[in-house]
Design an enzyme around this catalytic site. Structure first.
Site, PDB file in Angstrom:
ATOM      1  N   ARG A 281      16.252  -6.927   3.348  1.00  0.00           N
ATOM      2  CA  ARG A 281      14.814  -7.090   3.127  1.00  0.00           C
ATOM      3  C   ARG A 281      14.613  -8.276   2.188  1.00  0.00           C
ATOM      4  NH1 ARG A 281      12.263  -5.121  -1.136  1.00  0.00           N
ATOM      5  NH2 ARG A 281      13.420  -3.169  -1.396  1.00  0.00           N
ATOM      6  N   HIS A 285       9.462  -4.784  -1.427  1.00  0.00           N
ATOM      7  CA  HIS A 285       9.235  -3.561  -0.653  1.00  0.00           C
ATOM      8  C   HIS A 285       7.809  -3.538  -0.114  1.00  0.00           C
ATOM      9  CE1 HIS A 285       9.209   0.633   0.559  1.00  0.00           C
ATOM     10  NE2 HIS A 285       8.115   0.795  -0.167  1.00  0.00           N
ATOM     11  N   TYR A 294      15.080  -5.604  -9.974  1.00  0.00           N
ATOM     12  CA  TYR A 294      16.273  -4.862  -9.553  1.00  0.00           C
ATOM     13  C   TYR A 294      17.273  -5.673  -8.733  1.00  0.00           C
ATOM     14  CZ  TYR A 294      13.279  -4.181  -5.376  1.00  0.00           C
ATOM     15  OH  TYR A 294      12.453  -4.371  -4.294  1.00  0.00           O
TER      16      TYR A 294
END
Length: 394
Positions: A281, A285, A294
């Site tokens: 990805r 998100h 992160y």
């Protein structure tokens, strides 16, 4: 002797563990990053029209995602989710299906929706929740659905579509239909109980469903190595007695071929198949997420070199099916068309408030009608707090 345990009994006389990594599932890859085929690989049979439709769909989604994330940042829509880096996953799999195969999506499968024929206007109407939205404005943006093209409306809770897909495919079998159901979900949703219930149900009842896991590395901010310790998701299929495939999700030819194989097996043997797509990805998100918290920019840049559109574009150019100059002109035209459609959709009125209780029953029951009347009275009392709705009350 009968075997009521339904287990293969191979007797040993010295105890030994079977290691958790005993099963190694290979990853199918056909296209190199430069658009050439790997030695020993063969491209699936694709006619030029289908191949270009797949490419056009990928490019459309890339440009749509770019434009609509910008629109969210401008406050024009409330929420958005990109499928950046995973375009080949959903487009390649959708292209391998029959138009009447049911699609049950999670919320990053707009490529499959577009391939089926969802129009630019329909995308915009849903994203703006206006009165032309097929869902009548009752869903968050990116929660698409269309009965006409066999695309089940998306639900926000993770994994709910997995047992639903098992049941739908089982019904297809009982009705004698020559169709299957494909069910998309992320590796994070595979941590839900519905995943295990849905796969076991499909395996036991021999439902012709394709479970398609998009393992893109992160469940929002949780990396895969903090979600599970097994070898990805595909190996779980073996535990349920199912066939499994693992595929490079940035290689559209591999995804197309794997889905063709899965569909053929599901229908010929009335059995479920699990496909695991390995991709990344590249975007956040959602528009509410900041991935810098992160993961590193260096990690993202490394995976950016594995761009699915670039790889497929090079293959099409090598075959003489795509002209680079025409391709650039098409992308610029798309940007203009999408922006124009956005400007139109954002000016369309919102659905009437009465749609809040329609479609629940054939006729609204008294309790729902009472709630609606109370809501209207509340809005009339505080019209300034509900500027859009207050001006459209009966």
């Amino acid at each position: 002797m009968t075997n009521p345990n339904n287990a293969t009994i191979t007797t040993v006389h010295t105890a030994e563990f079977t290691a958790g990594d005993a099963l190694k599932i290979p990853t199918l890859r056909i296209l190199r990053d430069d658009g050439s085929l790997y030695d020993g690989a063969a491209a699936p049979e694709l006619d030029k029209a289908t191949a270009l439709k797949m490419y056009d769909t990928m490019v459309f989604i890339r440009v749509l995602d770019e434009r609509m994330l910008a629109a969210q940042r401008q406050g024009r829509i409330s929420f958005y989710m990109q499928c950046l880096g995973e375009e080949a996953t959903t487009v390649g799999s959708a292209a391998a299906l029959d138009d009447k195969d049911m699609i049950m999506a999670q919320y990053r499968e707009q490529g499959a929706l577009r391939y089926r024929g969802f129009t630019l206007e329909q995308f915009m109407n849903q994203l703006f929740s206006n009165e032309k939205d097929l869902g009548k404005g009752r869903q968050m943006p990116v929660h698409y659905g269309s009965k006409d093209i066999y695309y089940m409306t998306i639900s926000s809770p993770l994994g709910t579509q997995i047992p639903q897909a098992s049941g739908y495919a089982y019904a297809q079998k009982l009705r004698g239909l020559d169709n299957t159901t494909i069910c998309y979900f992320g590796e994070g949703a595979a941590s839900e109980g519905d995943f295990h219930a849905g796969l076991n149900m499909a395996a036991v009842h021999k439902a012709p469903v394709i479970f398609f896991c998009r393992n893109n590395g992160y469940a929002i901010s949780t990396p895969a190595n903090e979600q599970f310790v097994g070898d990805g998701i595909a190996c779980r299929a073996v535990g349920y007695g199912m066939k499994a495939l693992r595929v490079d999700g940035a290689d559209i030819l591999a995804v197309y071929q794997a889905t063709q194989m899965a569909r053929k097996h599901a229908l010929e043997h009335n059995e479920p198949v699990l496909i695991e797509s390995i991709a990344y990805r590249l975007g956040a998100h959602s528009s509410s997420d900041d991935p810098s918290g992160y993961r590193s920019k260096e990690e993202e840049e490394k995976w950016r070199q594995n761009d699915p559109i670039s790889r497929y574009r090079l293959w099409l150019i090598e075959k003489g099916w795509l002209d680079e100059a025409d391709d650039k002109a098409t992308i610029e035209k798309l940007r203009t068309e999408i922006l124009d459609a956005l400007k139109v959709a954002e000016k369309v009125a919102k659905p009437g408030i009465e749609h809040l209780i329609s479609d629940v029953y054939a006729e609204p029951i008294p309790a729902l009608q009472q709630q609606l009347d109370e809501l209207k009275a509340h809005i009339r009392k505080y019209p300034d707090a509900y500027p859009v709705t207050a001006g459209r009350l009966d």
